[in-house]
Write an enzyme that holds these catalytic residues in place. Structure first.
Site, PDB file in Angstrom:
ATOM      1  N   ASP A 184       0.851  -1.198   0.000  1.00 61.20           N
ATOM      2  CA  ASP A 184       0.000   0.000   0.000  1.00 61.20           C
ATOM      3  C   ASP A 184       0.887   1.249   0.000  1.00 61.20           C
ATOM      4  O   ASP A 184       1.757   1.392   0.855  1.00 61.20           O
ATOM      5  CB  ASP A 184      -0.910  -0.014   1.236  1.00 61.20           C
ATOM      6  CG  ASP A 184      -2.117   0.893   1.072  1.00 61.20           C
ATOM      7  OD1 ASP A 184      -1.945   2.062   0.657  1.00 61.20           O
ATOM      8  OD2 ASP A 184      -3.243   0.442   1.355  1.00 61.20           O
TER       9      ASP A 184
ATOM     10  N   SER B 127      -7.370   3.660  -1.044  1.00 59.13           N
ATOM     11  CA  SER B 127      -7.028   2.233  -1.066  1.00 59.13           C
ATOM     12  C   SER B 127      -8.238   1.353  -1.327  1.00 59.13           C
ATOM     13  O   SER B 127      -8.086   0.230  -1.806  1.00 59.13           O
ATOM     14  CB  SER B 127      -6.380   1.824   0.257  1.00 59.13           C
ATOM     15  OG  SER B 127      -5.178   2.517   0.420  1.00 59.13           O
TER      16      SER B 127
ATOM     17  N   THR C   2      -7.788  -2.577   1.888  1.00 58.39           N
ATOM     18  CA  THR C   2      -7.152  -3.439   0.886  1.00 58.39           C
ATOM     19  C   THR C   2      -7.602  -4.904   1.014  1.00 58.39           C
ATOM     20  O   THR C   2      -8.171  -5.446   0.055  1.00 58.39           O
ATOM     21  CB  THR C   2      -5.618  -3.294   0.933  1.00 58.39           C
ATOM     22  OG1 THR C   2      -5.301  -1.901   0.912  1.00 58.39           O
ATOM     23  CG2 THR C   2      -4.951  -3.990  -0.232  1.00 58.39           C
TER      24      THR C   2
ATOM     25  N   GLU D 290      -0.669  -8.071   1.850  1.00 60.81           N
ATOM     26  CA  GLU D 290      -0.505  -6.619   1.796  1.00 60.81           C
ATOM     27  C   GLU D 290       0.547  -6.124   2.786  1.00 60.81           C
ATOM     28  O   GLU D 290       0.517  -6.478   3.966  1.00 60.81           O
ATOM     29  CB  GLU D 290      -1.831  -5.913   2.132  1.00 60.81           C
ATOM     30  CG  GLU D 290      -1.707  -4.401   1.940  1.00 60.81           C
ATOM     31  CD  GLU D 290      -2.786  -3.573   2.610  1.00 60.81           C
ATOM     32  OE1 GLU D 290      -3.463  -4.061   3.531  1.00 60.81           O
ATOM     33  OE2 GLU D 290      -2.935  -2.407   2.203  1.00 60.81           O
TER      34      GLU D 290
ATOM     35  N   ASP E 190       2.132   2.807   3.317  1.00 59.43           N
ATOM     36  CA  ASP E 190       1.216   3.937   3.127  1.00 59.43           C
ATOM     37  C   ASP E 190       1.142   4.834   4.368  1.00 59.43           C
ATOM     38  O   ASP E 190       1.098   6.063   4.253  1.00 59.43           O
ATOM     39  CB  ASP E 190      -0.172   3.375   2.809  1.00 59.43           C
ATOM     40  CG  ASP E 190      -1.256   4.435   2.729  1.00 59.43           C
ATOM     41  OD1 ASP E 190      -1.209   5.257   1.798  1.00 59.43           O
ATOM     42  OD2 ASP E 190      -2.157   4.427   3.597  1.00 59.43           O
TER      43      ASP E 190
ATOM     44  N   HIS F 271       1.772   8.831   4.708  1.00 61.00           N
ATOM     45  CA  HIS F 271       0.837   9.820   5.271  1.00 61.00           C
ATOM     46  C   HIS F 271       1.493  10.625   6.383  1.00 61.00           C
ATOM     47  O   HIS F 271       1.216  11.809   6.544  1.00 61.00           O
ATOM     48  CB  HIS F 271      -0.412   9.123   5.838  1.00 61.00           C
ATOM     49  CG  HIS F 271      -1.369   8.668   4.787  1.00 61.00           C
ATOM     50  ND1 HIS F 271      -2.041   9.539   3.960  1.00 61.00           N
ATOM     51  CD2 HIS F 271      -1.779   7.425   4.428  1.00 61.00           C
ATOM     52  CE1 HIS F 271      -2.822   8.850   3.137  1.00 61.00           C
ATOM     53  NE2 HIS F 271      -2.676   7.573   3.392  1.00 61.00           N
TER      54      HIS F 271
ATOM     55  N   ASP G 221      -1.477   0.143  -4.700  1.00 62.53           N
ATOM     56  CA  ASP G 221      -2.739   0.768  -5.094  1.00 62.53           C
ATOM     57  C   ASP G 221      -2.532   2.204  -5.586  1.00 62.53           C
ATOM     58  O   ASP G 221      -3.229   2.692  -6.453  1.00 62.53           O
ATOM     59  CB  ASP G 221      -3.743   0.713  -3.936  1.00 62.53           C
ATOM     60  CG  ASP G 221      -3.108   1.012  -2.587  1.00 62.53           C
ATOM     61  OD1 ASP G 221      -1.907   1.379  -2.531  1.00 62.53           O
ATOM     62  OD2 ASP G 221      -3.815   0.880  -1.571  1.00 62.53           O
TER      63      ASP G 221
HETATM   64 MG    MG Z   1      -4.205  -0.856   2.559  1.00 66.09          MG
HETATM   65 ZN    ZN Z   2      -3.327   5.890   2.312  1.00 62.94          ZN
END
Ligand code: MG
Ligand code: ZN
Length: 359
Positions: free
Chosen positions: A36, A77, A130, A250, A255, A259, A297
């Protein structure tokens, strides 16, 4: 005449651009690895930081996908994973449903229908966008308890991830974990047993919850992903027999590092995930009948590597705390891998997987 037709067929197939297509060879098993927020900047950062050949460099086939959602150039996502799982562009927040909120059958469900065992492994909660998009059909990714209900009622053979509370401390007071036990699942969790202590046979489905809510970052002590991936893989390989299996793993928190605009968070999560990719690829190379596809993604953080960087001191910058619209790389190995070269929509990944599996 037969020879002429055969030659004509060959010429036509040579002219077919790889991006339209669909695989001519079949794979028995599919391992789909979704990092991700793991797009080119995160991979580049990880590669220079690790200063060695990374597992992604072992893939001969590389493509790019356009990650955008149905009505937004920037995907989340949920829409991103639904594109892979269902082959539809949908709105941000959608879990296994199209823009009209109607459920769309997922590739995992198609595999289940055919009798193939399936698995989902994540470093987020198992009800997070996800993994959820492969086994649930819910209007909003925030409806975690509804997602848990769908997933408890799915036929996924092995699930490993966080989010125990969405199953056993719910507003409707249902205990989905005991329901699952009644339906033939071996259910266990972090407070009960370590993953390594689990014993089960493949006649049972397996639900192992790694945390009550979100699992910790690697940097704070989470370490289960490589082991969970190996457990899921060997379980599915044994269970599948001639039928083949579908496994999605995943790397959820790459991710979250993006962030947070936290380079070290991105790197530690990437480093762990890169190892899992290598492990899965090693197995697939031995097996010879398994397609491995690695992608993300979307990109997260608008990360870049600036002038003044050296391998041991990378000068990075983030341009946003959100996702970006950058194209995302796709790496493929095994039977049917060639179909993943080129530039295509994220939804084409679903089409290609379907075709490789012979649906
Ligand atoms: Mg995810
Ligand atoms: Zn995100």
């Amino acid at each position: 005449m037969i020879i002429l037709l055969a030659m004509l067929g060959l010429m036509i197939s040579c002219q077919t651009p790889a991006v339209d297509g669909n695989a001519t060879s079949r794979a028995k098993n599919v391992i789909l690895l979704i990092g991700d927020g793991m797009a080119l900047p995160q991979i580049t950062l990880g590669m220079y930081h690790l200063d060695r050949m990374i597992s992604l460099e072992r893939f001969a086939v590389v493509g790019l996908h356009k990650s955008h959602a149905y009505d937004d150039l920037i995907t989340d996502s949920a829409a991103g994973a639904t594109a892979f799982s269902c082959g539809v562009k949908t709105y941000n927040g959608a879990i296994g449903v199209g823009p009209d909120t109607v459920a769309v059958k997922t590739i995992l469900e198609m595999c289940e229908d055919r009798g193939m065992p399936t698995g989902l492994v994540a470093t987020s909660t198992i009800v997070h966008a996800t993994p959820a998009s492969f086994a649930a059909h819910v209007k909003s990714r925030r409806d975690y308890e509804d997602i848990a209900l769908d997933m408890s009622d799915s036929e996924v053979d092995i699930m490993i991830g966080g989010g125990k509370k969405y199953f056993d401390r719910r507003e409707d007071e249902k205990d989905l974990l005991s329901d699952m036990q009644e339906n033939g699942y071996m259910v266990s969790h972090f407070a009960d047993k370590d993953l390594g202590e689990l014993s089960f046979d493949v006649d049972q489905n397996v639900m192992y919850l790694t945390a009550d809510s979100d699992p910790l970052p690697v940097a704070q002590g989470r370490d289960y992903l490589p082991q969970a991936s190996d457990v899921a893989l060997s379980y599915l390989a044994e269970k599948s027999g001639d039928k083949g299996f579908f496994l999605m793993i995943e790397g959820s928190q790459i991710d979250w590092g993006g962030h947070a605009n936290n380079q070290d968070y991105v790197l530690s999560e990437f480093t762990e995930y890169e190892k899992v990719i290598g492990n899965m690829l090693n197995w697939a190379e031995q097996d010879g009948e398994t397609l491995v596809v690695v992608t993300a993604d979307h990109e997260t953080g608008g990360l870049t590597i600036n002038p003044g960087s050296r391998r041991d001191s990378l000068v990075t910058a983030f341009t946003t705390g959100k996702h970006t619209a950058m194209m995302v790389p796709v790496f493929a190995h095994g039977p049917g891998a060639d179909a993943f070269a080129g530039i295509y929509e994220n939804t084409a990944i679903f089409d290609k997987l379907k075709s490789v599996l012979g649906f």
